[in-house]
Design an enzyme around this catalytic site. Structure first.
Site, PDB file in Angstrom:
ATOM      1  N   ILE A  54       7.399   6.577  17.169  1.00  0.00           N
ATOM      2  CA  ILE A  54       7.131   7.449  16.120  1.00  0.00           C
ATOM      3  C   ILE A  54       5.355   8.211  16.307  1.00  0.00           C
ATOM      4  CG2 ILE A  54       6.577   7.610  13.433  1.00  0.00           C
ATOM      5  CD1 ILE A  54       9.240   6.170  14.115  1.00  0.00           C
ATOM      6  N   CYS A  96      -5.962  12.067  13.602  1.00  0.00           N
ATOM      7  CA  CYS A  96      -5.968  10.805  13.246  1.00  0.00           C
ATOM      8  C   CYS A  96      -5.906   9.866  14.596  1.00  0.00           C
ATOM      9  CB  CYS A  96      -4.681  10.418  12.250  1.00  0.00           C
ATOM     10  SG  CYS A  96      -4.633   8.515  11.872  1.00  0.00           S
ATOM     11  N   ARG A 147      -8.663  -1.134   4.050  1.00  0.00           N
ATOM     12  CA  ARG A 147      -7.911  -0.200   3.513  1.00  0.00           C
ATOM     13  C   ARG A 147      -6.569  -0.450   3.156  1.00  0.00           C
ATOM     14  NH1 ARG A 147      -9.906   5.070   6.978  1.00  0.00           N
ATOM     15  NH2 ARG A 147     -10.814   5.933   5.243  1.00  0.00           N
ATOM     16  N   LYS A 161       0.902  -1.123  -0.041  1.00  0.00           N
ATOM     17  CA  LYS A 161      -0.113   0.017   0.072  1.00  0.00           C
ATOM     18  C   LYS A 161       0.811   1.116  -0.079  1.00  0.00           C
ATOM     19  CE  LYS A 161      -1.738   1.612   4.113  1.00  0.00           C
ATOM     20  NZ  LYS A 161      -1.076   2.920   4.332  1.00  0.00           N
ATOM     21  N   ASN A 162       1.766   1.232   0.882  1.00  0.00           N
ATOM     22  CA  ASN A 162       2.711   2.578   1.067  1.00  0.00           C
ATOM     23  C   ASN A 162       3.564   2.630  -0.073  1.00  0.00           C
ATOM     24  OD1 ASN A 162       1.199   3.088   3.187  1.00  0.00           O
ATOM     25  ND2 ASN A 162       2.525   2.389   4.771  1.00  0.00           N
ATOM     26  N   ASP A 202       4.704   0.239  12.066  1.00  0.00           N
ATOM     27  CA  ASP A 202       3.501  -0.644  11.507  1.00  0.00           C
ATOM     28  C   ASP A 202       3.094  -1.970  11.839  1.00  0.00           C
ATOM     29  OD1 ASP A 202       2.492   1.624   9.882  1.00  0.00           O
ATOM     30  OD2 ASP A 202       3.842   1.595   8.562  1.00  0.00           O
ATOM     31  N   ARG A 241      -0.352  13.864  13.372  1.00  0.00           N
ATOM     32  CA  ARG A 241       0.176  13.889  12.026  1.00  0.00           C
ATOM     33  C   ARG A 241       0.303  15.198  11.435  1.00  0.00           C
ATOM     34  NH1 ARG A 241      -1.526   8.415  10.093  1.00  0.00           N
ATOM     35  NH2 ARG A 241       0.110   8.746   8.593  1.00  0.00           N
ATOM     36  N   LEU A 258       6.486  19.960   7.864  1.00  0.00           N
ATOM     37  CA  LEU A 258       7.679  19.653   6.896  1.00  0.00           C
ATOM     38  C   LEU A 258       7.223  20.219   5.539  1.00  0.00           C
ATOM     39  CD1 LEU A 258       9.021  16.270   8.279  1.00  0.00           C
ATOM     40  CD2 LEU A 258       9.539  18.642   8.822  1.00  0.00           C
ATOM     41  N   ILE A 268       1.676  18.704   9.227  1.00  0.00           N
ATOM     42  CA  ILE A 268       2.366  18.769   7.932  1.00  0.00           C
ATOM     43  C   ILE A 268       3.171  20.026   7.904  1.00  0.00           C
ATOM     44  CG2 ILE A 268       0.409  17.623   6.722  1.00  0.00           C
ATOM     45  CD1 ILE A 268      -0.504  20.624   5.752  1.00  0.00           C
TER      46      ILE A 268
HETATM   47  N1  EPU Z   1       5.985  14.493  11.112  1.00  0.00           N
HETATM   48  C1  EPU Z   1       6.103  15.663  11.467  1.00  0.00           C
HETATM   49  N2  EPU Z   1       5.784  16.877  10.538  1.00  0.00           N
HETATM   50  C2  EPU Z   1       5.368  16.502   9.226  1.00  0.00           C
HETATM   51  C3  EPU Z   1       5.185  15.220   8.926  1.00  0.00           C
HETATM   52  C4  EPU Z   1       5.593  14.206   9.733  1.00  0.00           C
HETATM   53  O1  EPU Z   1       6.375  16.093  12.697  1.00  0.00           O
HETATM   54  O2  EPU Z   1       5.166  17.496   8.483  1.00  0.00           O
HETATM   55  C5  EPU Z   1       6.142  13.480  12.003  1.00  0.00           C
HETATM   56  C6  EPU Z   1       4.998  12.587  12.587  1.00  0.00           C
HETATM   57  O3  EPU Z   1       4.324  12.979  13.330  1.00  0.00           O
HETATM   58  C7  EPU Z   1       5.673  11.315  12.911  1.00  0.00           C
HETATM   59  C8  EPU Z   1       7.262  11.313  12.093  1.00  0.00           C
HETATM   60  O4  EPU Z   1       7.221  12.531  11.498  1.00  0.00           O
HETATM   61  O5  EPU Z   1       6.133  11.286  14.366  1.00  0.00           O
HETATM   62  C9  EPU Z   1       7.179  10.166  11.144  1.00  0.00           C
HETATM   63  O6  EPU Z   1       5.958  10.403  10.530  1.00  0.00           O
HETATM   64  P1  EPU Z   1       5.953   9.920   8.731  1.00  0.00           P
HETATM   65  O7  EPU Z   1       5.822  11.430   8.289  1.00  0.00           O
HETATM   66  O8  EPU Z   1       7.063   9.282   8.289  1.00  0.00           O
HETATM   67  O9  EPU Z   1       4.478   9.118   8.406  1.00  0.00           O
HETATM   68  P2  EPU Z   1       3.680   9.223   7.193  1.00  0.00           P
HETATM   69  O10 EPU Z   1       4.749   9.620   6.169  1.00  0.00           O
HETATM   70  O11 EPU Z   1       2.542   9.979   7.446  1.00  0.00           O
HETATM   71  C10 EPU Z   1       4.171   6.827   6.444  1.00  0.00           C
HETATM   72  C11 EPU Z   1       3.074   5.728   6.248  1.00  0.00           C
HETATM   73  C12 EPU Z   1       2.650   5.201   7.636  1.00  0.00           C
HETATM   74  C13 EPU Z   1       3.830   4.923   8.559  1.00  0.00           C
HETATM   75  C14 EPU Z   1       4.739   5.886   8.623  1.00  0.00           C
HETATM   76  C15 EPU Z   1       5.975   5.705   9.514  1.00  0.00           C
HETATM   77  C16 EPU Z   1       2.566   6.075   4.140  1.00  0.00           C
HETATM   78  C17 EPU Z   1       0.939   6.538   3.180  1.00  0.00           C
HETATM   79  N3  EPU Z   1       2.195   5.900   5.317  1.00  0.00           N
HETATM   80  O12 EPU Z   1       3.333   7.857   7.072  1.00  0.00           O
HETATM   81  O13 EPU Z   1       1.839   4.082   7.154  1.00  0.00           O
HETATM   82  O14 EPU Z   1       3.287   4.550   9.852  1.00  0.00           O
HETATM   83  O15 EPU Z   1       5.335   6.490   7.565  1.00  0.00           O
HETATM   84  O16 EPU Z   1       6.855   4.742   8.999  1.00  0.00           O
HETATM   85  O17 EPU Z   1       3.462   5.706   3.586  1.00  0.00           O
HETATM   86  C18 EPU Z   1       0.003   2.760   7.739  1.00  0.00           C
HETATM   87  O18 EPU Z   1       0.270   2.215   6.697  1.00  0.00           O
HETATM   88  O19 EPU Z   1      -0.773   1.980   8.444  1.00  0.00           O
HETATM   89  C19 EPU Z   1       0.589   3.881   8.197  1.00  0.00           C
HETATM   90  C20 EPU Z   1       0.093   4.633   9.006  1.00  0.00           C
END
Ligand code: EPU
Length: 444
Positions: free
Chosen positions: A338, A122, A409, A27-28, A316, A127, A131, A129
């Site tokens: 995380i 969530c 999902r 999925k990811n 995950d 979560r 960054l 944004i």
């Molecule tokens: N973070 C920030 N600011 C941002 C973005 C992220 O502080 O702008 C923080 C998050 O709060 C978290 C850390 O960075 O503490 C890492 O999160 P990351 O951004 O890597 O998560 P993501 O990209 O939103 C993806 C996967 C998730 C998986 C995480 C961690 C996808 C679509 N989703 O999410 O998958 O848990 O990386 O590996 O690739 C799942 O599939 O069930 C799932 C939640």
């Protein structure tokens, strides 16, 4: 949307599952490649796409923006952005799919503008944004908020390359800025990037289609921007390491002999290492994992886990691993670094009979082994949902898992693959419900 639940008749500690189970595409990995359609001048073909709800939602979102979406075979999808011109992400669909945020980079780079809603809160954590917004500003864009949406506009209609240091490693932020850099003017340097296989797989594919990306798999990536890419060859979705990890844990708990096919064990080294140190007998080949035997006569040993960016222990797989740890002898610590909401599901494991103490939202201690009893449970997110299925399979008696939509999902028809290895699981409709706009829960 039809509301459904799973009814599971648990094994009560018996290890009777056996046979083979096949892992689907990730999925990811597939979601960012779908988002990359905006980088291509011709048709993008994706093979081994999992037939899951998130892929359906992302397809809807793309279609809404003018992308043509076609199905060429059972798991073969085609996308073309030739006629796409709408840089606005639909609010209702975007709020249901956290991964929609990955679209912001390629859409902004292609059209010089993107508008999108905040992906929202969530169940697994805040979560944010930040960054994304900070990175776009560094690439010369202006960010404003209008009518509940972010509106990001590239000065002069085109993003310019920049140096971006991510203060936390983020999977989707890394993917977003790789794609933004591909069409930006000049060089983009990304530092402290995520190196998950889903990220490197996307970058490798873009390179095979003409993108100039250096440093793939390292903490610093350099992207030299250029024109639209040509999808010279199809993208084949990599196997879902998270799904393979769940089958591996289920095998350790409930099978004497289970073959997990179509997977890549090199993406699961930490999980295999920890399970082996707990006493699980595991054999691996290039594209399979086998779980064998009854385990040590004295039972599995306690191991502690700390979730970490790749190649560390995946957040995950934390939930199914926590279920495993309820069945091992001694005290195990789980440190979820995380996401702050990802240990809440352990309260339900306690109701099933597990001995788990929560120290704070990030840390629990599990004392085992404790037999589990069947219960009615509500999966709070994709990953904890499947962990409940695993808990239900090993428990004594009947378990009901509500909120199957979450599991759908991320996992393609999971019950059919579980039935084939001997699990007594049924999908049962609950009632027909109408989802109000924006009311559907958000996903990964
Ligand atoms: N973070 C920030 N600011 C941002 C973005 C992220 O502080 O702008 C923080 C998050 O709060 C978290 C850390 O960075 O503490 C890492 O999160 P990351 O951004 O890597 O998560 P993501 O990209 O939103 C993806 C996967 C998730 C998986 C995480 C961690 C996808 C679509 N989703 O999410 O998958 O848990 O990386 O590996 O690739 C799942 O599939 O069930 C799932 C939640």
């Amino acid at each position: 949307m039809a509301k459904e639940k799973f009814i599971i008749n648990g094994l009560g500690g018996e290890k009777t599952l056996k046979g083979e189970v096949s892992v689907r595409g990730s999925k990811n990995a597939v979601l960012p490649v779908m988002a990359s359609v905006f980088l291509f001048k011709d048709t993008l073909t994706i093979k081994n796409a999992p037939l899951i709800e998130d892929v359906a939602r992302m397809s809807e979102l793309l279609e809404d923006m003018g992308v043509s979406v076609g199905k060429k075979g059972e798991r073969v999808l085609e996308f073309s952005s030739k006629k796409a011109s709408d840089p606005e992400l639909d609010s209702v669909i975007s709020k249901r799919l956290r991964a929609s945020v990955i679209l912001t980079g390629p859409v902004l780079a292609r059209f010089g503008k993107v508008s999108f809603p905040h992906p929202g809160g969530c169940v697994i954590g805040a979560r944010p944004i930040d960054l994304f917004l900070e990175g776009f500003k560094k690439m010369g864009a202006n960010v404003s908020e209008r009518e509940g949406k972010y509106v990001v506009t590239a000065t002069g209609g085109k993003l310019v390359g920049a140096e971006i240091f991510f203060k936390v490693q983020s999977v989707t932020a890394t993917e977003t800025f790789i794609m933004a850099g591909v069409l930006a003017k000049g060089k983009t340097v990304l530092k402290n990037v995520a190196i998950e296989p889903e990220v490197t797989g996307l970058a490798d594919y873009l390179v095979s289609c003409g993108a100039k990306i250096k440093g793939i798999g390292t903490s610093t990536m350099e992207i030299t921007g250029g024109g639209l890419l040509s999808a010279k060859k199809p993208y084949t979705t990599i196997p879902d390491r998270l799904e393979a990890g769940c089958f591996l844990i289920l095998g350790a708990l409930a099978a004497k002999d289970l073959l997990i096919k179509n997977c890549d064990p090199s993406h699961l080294e930490i999980v295999i290492e920890l399970l082996r140190s707990s006493g699980v007998e595991i054999e691996t080949g290039k594209n399979f994992i086998k779980v064998k035997g009854d385990g040590p006569s004295e039972g599995f040993k306690a191991v502690s886990i700390k979730t970490h960016e790749y190649p560390g222990f995946p957040t995950d797989i934390q939930a199914p691993m926590t279920v495993f740890l309820t069945q091992v002898g001694g005290e195990s610590l789980v440190f979820e670094t995380i996401f702050e909401g990802r240990l809440n599901f352990t309260q339900d494991l306690v109701k099933m009979g597990a001995n788990i103490t929560m120290f704070d939202p990030h840390r629990v201690m599990i004392k085992g082994p404790t037999p589990l009893k069947g219960k009615e449970l509500e999966g709070p997110d994709i990953r904890a949902g499947l962990a409940f299925v695993i808990a239900g399979i090993i428990a004594k008696g009947e378990s009901v898992i509500n909120n199957v939509y979450y599991i759908d999902r991320g996992y393609e028809k999971i019950e059919e693959r579980l039935q084939a290895i001997g699990v007594d699981i049924r999908r049962v409709p609950v009632e027909e419900i109408v989802v109000a706009p924006g009311a559907a829960p958000e996903t990964a």
